[in-house]
Enzyme design. Structure first.
Site, short mmCIF file in Angstrom:
data_model
loop_
_atom_site.label_atom_id
_atom_site.label_comp_id
_atom_site.label_asym_id
_atom_site.label_seq_id
_atom_site.Cartn_x
_atom_site.Cartn_y
_atom_site.Cartn_z
N SER A 99 0.82 -1.21 0.00
CA SER A 99 0.00 0.00 0.00
C SER A 99 0.86 1.26 0.00
O SER A 99 1.60 1.51 -0.94
CB SER A 99 -0.96 -0.03 1.19
OG SER A 99 -1.87 1.04 1.14
N ASP A 243 -3.71 6.26 -3.14
CA ASP A 243 -2.58 5.71 -2.40
C ASP A 243 -1.84 4.71 -3.29
O ASP A 243 -2.16 4.55 -4.47
CB ASP A 243 -3.02 5.08 -1.07
CG ASP A 243 -3.90 3.85 -1.24
OD1 ASP A 243 -4.42 3.62 -2.35
OD2 ASP A 243 -4.07 3.11 -0.25
N ASP A 247 -6.38 1.65 -3.81
CA ASP A 247 -7.69 1.21 -3.32
C ASP A 247 -8.35 2.30 -2.48
O ASP A 247 -9.51 2.19 -2.11
CB ASP A 247 -7.60 -0.10 -2.53
CG ASP A 247 -6.72 -0.01 -1.29
OD1 ASP A 247 -5.99 0.99 -1.13
OD2 ASP A 247 -6.74 -0.96 -0.48
#
Length: 454
Positions: A99, A243, A247
C-alpha cells in the site's frame, strides 16, 4: 527452529521489509499455505509496481501451483482490480502490495472467492502457523499433478464494470487533477477515465515503487501539497489522490481544500440510496462524522455503526446486506463490488455528482460536512490501558455524557463526541473529536489530550 512470523503477519495481511523479514522462499510457502487453508482448486494473483513485487508474486504462484492448483496471473494491478478479478472469476486471490508503506516493504492481501477478506479470524492465523512449521520441517510435498500458471488481462473488464455502476455519460466537462503518487493509479486511471468528458491533468503517473516524489499516502497532509497547488494553478474543478495500491482515494475541491472522507461517505451514501430506491443499510465506523448517519436517515436509509477496520466493515456488509460502507481512512465499500473497497468507484461517484450540477465541489460537499472535526491525533503512551482508564474515570458518572466501549472509548454529549482507541501495532492512543463548532471541538480535544498525555 521454526521462524517467528508475528512481526510479518498482521491483523489483516502480510507486511514487512524485503529481504530482511521475508523473501521469495517465504512467499512460495505462503502460496502453498493459502491453498491448504482455502481449499482452492484455482486462484488469481496480482501485484503492484514495487521492485520486489513481480518476484514475490511469481514465487507465491509457484508454491500454489506445486499444490496442484491452477493460477491466473493478472500482473500489474490495483488492489481493487484484484478484488474485481476475485469477484468476477469467483476465485480466491492474492495481491502483492504494501500500500503506502516505504519502498523496502512489501506484503500480501489475501481474499477468498468473491473478494471475501482473509484476516486473523478467517484463515490468516492458520496460514501463518503452516508457514512457520514449514520453515522448520521443509516445504509440503507437491501434488502428483502440478497446476498451471497462465496470464490474463483484466484491466478493461475492471474499468467496464466500474463504469456500469455509475452513469457519467451526461455529466458536464470537468477538469480533474489526478495524483497517482507513482502508484497503481497511474496504471488504472487512464483506462477507467478514458473516453469520459474529463480533462485529466496527470501527476506522478509513472509507476515507480521507490516513490521519488512523495509517500503514496494521501491521508498525510504533506503528501497532497503538490496536488492542492496544481489544482489551483490549473483552475481545475477538483483533485483526486490515490494511495500506492490505488484502493483509497482522497479528494480536494476547486480551491485546493481537502474534502473530509466523511463528507465523501455521506455524498456517496446518498447516491447509492437513490440507486436502490431510497432504501438500504449504510455502514460507517464509529469515528466518521455525525453527518454520515444524519444524511443516511434523511435519504431514507438505515445507518449501522461499526468498529474501525476493514474486516469489521466487510463482515457487517456481508451480514446485513448493506449497500455501501465508508471509513474515515478513505476506504469505500460497495455491495455491487462484492462488499470490497474501491477508491476508484468512489471517485467516479464524486465526478458524477459534481458533473451532474453546475456549482463548485466546495458548495456541493458543504451539505455533507456539517461539523468541526479534529482529525486523528496520535499520542505515544507508556500504558494504553492505564490512559484509557483515566479517561473513563474522568467522564464516568457525568449526567451530560454517554460512554460506550465498542472500539476503545467513545464519550458522547449533546454538542460533541470524542473517541480514543489503542493502536494494535504501536504504543499509541488515537484521538478523534467532533463538535457543532470549532471552539467547542478544540476545548473537547484539548481536555482529552491533557488526560492522554498527562
Amino acid at each position: 527452529m521454526a521462524a517467528d512470523l508475528s512481526q510479518l503477519v498482521k491483523a489483516y495481511d502480510v507486511r514487512g521489509v524485503v529481504p530482511d523479514q521475508w523473501d521469495e522462499s517465504l512467499a512460495e510457502l505462503f502460496g502453498a499455505a493459502f491453498i491448504q487453508v482455502t481449499g482452492a482448486s484455482a486462484i488469481v494473483i496480482g501485484h503492484d509496481m514495487r521492485p520486489s513485487s513481480p518476484g514475490l508474486s511469481r514465487a507465491f504462484a509457484r508454491g500454489a501451483a506445486a499444490q496442484g492448483v491452477d493460477v491466473t496471473e493478472i500482473g500489474l494491478c490495483s488492489t481493487d482490480q484484484l478484488y474485481y478479478a476475485s469477484g468476477a472469476l469467483d476465485l480466491p486471490g492474492a495481491m502483492f502490495t504494501a500500500s503506502h508503506n516505504p519502498a523496502q516493504y512489501n506484503g500480501i492481501k489475501m481474499c477468498r472467492a468473491g473478494a471475501a477478506p482473509v484476516g486473523q479470524d478467517t484463515g490468516l492465523a492458520e496460514i501463518r502457523e503452516l508457514v512457520e512449521g514449514w520453515t522448520e520441517s521443509g516445504a509440503p510435498a507437491p501434488a502428483a499433478q502440478p497446476g498451471t500458471i497462465s496470464r490474463r488481462d483484466t484491466l478493461e473488464d475492471y474499468a467496464a464494470h466500474l463504469r456500469s455502476l455509475v452513469d457519467l455519460t451526461s455529466i458536464r466537462p470537468l477538469k480533474v487533477v489526478v495524483d497517482a503518487g507513482n502508484g497503481m493509479g497511474g496504471h488504472t486511471v487512464p483506462t477507467v477515465f478514458g473516453g469520459l468528458p474529463l480533462d485529466v491533468v496527470p501527476m506522478y503517473f509513472e509507476l515507480d515503487g521507490t516513490f521519488p516524489n512523495h509517500e503514496a499516502n494521501p491521508l498525510d497532509p504533506a503528501n497532497i501539497v503538490d496536488l492542492q497547488k496544481r489544482v489551483r494553478e490549473e483552475s481545475a474543478d477538483l483533485g483526486i489522490a490515490f494511495d500506492g495500491d490505488a484502493d483509497r482515494c482522497f479528494v480536494v475541491d476547486e480551491r485546493g481544500e481537502p474534502v473530509s472522507p466523511s463528507a465523501i461517505t455521506a455524498l456517496v451514501a446518498s447516491r447509492e440510496l437513490a440507486r436502490h430506491g431510497g432504501k438500504g443499510m449504510i455502514i460507517h465506523n464509529l469515528i466518521t462524522s455525525w453527518s454520515v448517519p444524519e444524511v443516511v436517515e434523511e435519504n431514507g436509509g438505515t445507518p449501522v455503526r461499526t468498529r474501525v477496520g476493514h474486516s469489521f466493515i466487510k463482515a457487517e456488509m456481508a451480514r446485513s446486506g448493506a449497500i455501501f460502507g465508508g471509513e474515515h481512512s478513505a476506504h469505500y465499500y460497495f455491495k455491487d463490488f462484492w462488499n470490497a473497497d474501491t477508491g476508484m468507484l468512489a471517485a467516479l461517484h464524486v465526478l458524477a455528482a459534481l458533473g451532474g450540477q453546475e456549482g463548485p465541489l466546495s458548495g456541493l460537499v458543504a451539505q455533507y460536512d456539517r461539523y468541526a472535526g479534529s482529525g486523528e491525533i496520535n499520542s505515544t503512551v507508556a500504558d494504553q490501558t492505564d490512559r484509557l482508564a483515566a479517561i473513563k474515570a474522568a467522564y464516568e458518572g457525568r449526567e451530560d455524557v454517554e460512554l460506550d466501549e465498542l472500539d476503545g472509548l467513545t464519550v458522547t454529549a449533546t454538542d460533541w463526541w470524542f473517541n480514543v482507541r489503542p493502536s494494535n501495532t504501536e504504543p499509541l492512543l488515537r484521538l478523534n473529536a467532533e463538535a457543532r463548532d470549532e471552539m467547542t471541538m478544540a476545548k473537547v480535544r484539548d481536555a482529552a489530550l491533557a488526560i492522554i498525555r498527562g
